[in-house]
Motif scaffolding. Structure first.
Motif, PDB file in Angstrom:
ATOM      1  N   ASN A  22       0.827  -1.196   0.000  1.00 50.06           N
ATOM      2  CA  ASN A  22       0.000   0.000   0.000  1.00 50.06           C
ATOM      3  C   ASN A  22       0.869   1.256   0.000  1.00 50.06           C
ATOM      4  O   ASN A  22       0.683   2.161  -0.834  1.00 50.06           O
ATOM      5  N   PHE A  26       1.372   3.818  -3.102  1.00 53.28           N
ATOM      6  CA  PHE A  26       0.961   5.178  -2.766  1.00 53.28           C
ATOM      7  C   PHE A  26       2.079   6.180  -3.066  1.00 53.28           C
ATOM      8  O   PHE A  26       1.863   7.191  -3.729  1.00 53.28           O
ATOM      9  N   THR A  41      -4.127   7.157  -3.025  1.00 52.89           N
ATOM     10  CA  THR A  41      -4.510   6.348  -1.862  1.00 52.89           C
ATOM     11  C   THR A  41      -5.527   5.275  -2.246  1.00 52.89           C
ATOM     12  O   THR A  41      -5.441   4.141  -1.782  1.00 52.89           O
ATOM     13  N   SER A  45      -4.623   1.294  -2.088  1.00 55.25           N
ATOM     14  CA  SER A  45      -5.434   0.453  -1.206  1.00 55.25           C
ATOM     15  C   SER A  45      -6.036  -0.721  -1.965  1.00 55.25           C
ATOM     16  O   SER A  45      -6.111  -1.835  -1.440  1.00 55.25           O
ATOM     17  N   SER A  87      -9.781   5.814   3.020  1.00 57.65           N
ATOM     18  CA  SER A  87      -9.738   7.016   2.181  1.00 57.65           C
ATOM     19  C   SER A  87     -10.306   8.230   2.903  1.00 57.65           C
ATOM     20  O   SER A  87      -9.748   9.329   2.811  1.00 57.65           O
ATOM     21  N   PHE A  90      -7.799   9.220   5.533  1.00 51.35           N
ATOM     22  CA  PHE A  90      -6.652   9.850   4.886  1.00 51.35           C
ATOM     23  C   PHE A  90      -7.007  11.271   4.437  1.00 51.35           C
ATOM     24  O   PHE A  90      -6.242  12.207   4.644  1.00 51.35           O
ATOM     25  N   TYR A  94      -5.031  14.488   5.388  1.00 50.18           N
ATOM     26  CA  TYR A  94      -4.298  15.136   4.301  1.00 50.18           C
ATOM     27  C   TYR A  94      -4.822  16.539   4.031  1.00 50.18           C
ATOM     28  O   TYR A  94      -4.043  17.489   3.939  1.00 50.18           O
ATOM     29  N   SER A 105       2.251  13.015   4.719  1.00 46.41           N
ATOM     30  CA  SER A 105       1.280  12.222   3.954  1.00 46.41           C
ATOM     31  C   SER A 105       1.452  10.732   4.230  1.00 46.41           C
ATOM     32  O   SER A 105       0.471   9.985   4.277  1.00 46.41           O
ATOM     33  N   LYS A 109      -1.309   8.342   5.835  1.00 47.94           N
ATOM     34  CA  LYS A 109      -1.652   7.090   5.160  1.00 47.94           C
ATOM     35  C   LYS A 109      -1.513   5.914   6.124  1.00 47.94           C
ATOM     36  O   LYS A 109      -2.398   5.060   6.207  1.00 47.94           O
TER      37      LYS A 109
END
Length: 138
Positions: A22, A26, A41, A45, A87, A90, A94, A105, A109
């Motif tokens: 991941n 990413f 992301t 994922s 998501s 995140f 983010y 970041s 994540k």
């Protein structure tokens, strides 16, 4: 208790490799190819979801995996919910907490992965690979 600890260790090994996949995908997408953060992301994922299925099916839950259409569908439905949770978490970090630099970041994540993984563990052991569901032999 011993069985639960062993299950957690196996889940952690598969999950840890999924986290590595991941984060690698990413970072390649976001920092290497300049993709948008949410695109990076989500794709990362989803790639990790595929590798995790293989790990769970053939390692962590091989004694419970029957490879039925129902089991596969449940895994991907619940993993999809996990991707959505990840998501959203995140995005909150983010965008909402301005964790948009390379280090920040990755922290955002990683935290989103860990939180969504708790959900994934519960649904995998309860509904996708329940105890008592042995391997069906041909």
């Amino acid at each position: 208790m011993r069985l639960l600890v062993l299950e957690l260790v196996k889940f952690g090994l598969v999950g840890g490799s999924g986290v590595a996949v991941n984060l690698l995908v990413f970072n390649l997408l976001l920092h290497g190819f300049g993709s948008g953060a949410m695109t990076a992301t989500a794709i990362a994922s989803c790639v990790a979801m595929g590798t995790n299925y293989l790990g769970f099916r053939f390692f962590a839950y091989r004694d419970r995996a029957s490879r039925t259409k129902r089991q596969i569908a449940l895994f991907f439905v619940f993993s999809g919910i996990g991707v959505a949770m990840e998501s959203v978490l995140f995005y909150a970090a983010y965008q909402g907490a301005a964790m948009s630099g390379p280090l920040a970041s990755n922290i955002a994540k990683a935290v989103s992965i860990v939180l969504a993984s708790a959900f994934r563990f519960l649904v995998c052991r309860t509904w996708v690979f329940p105890r008592g569901q042995g391997v069906r032999r041909r």
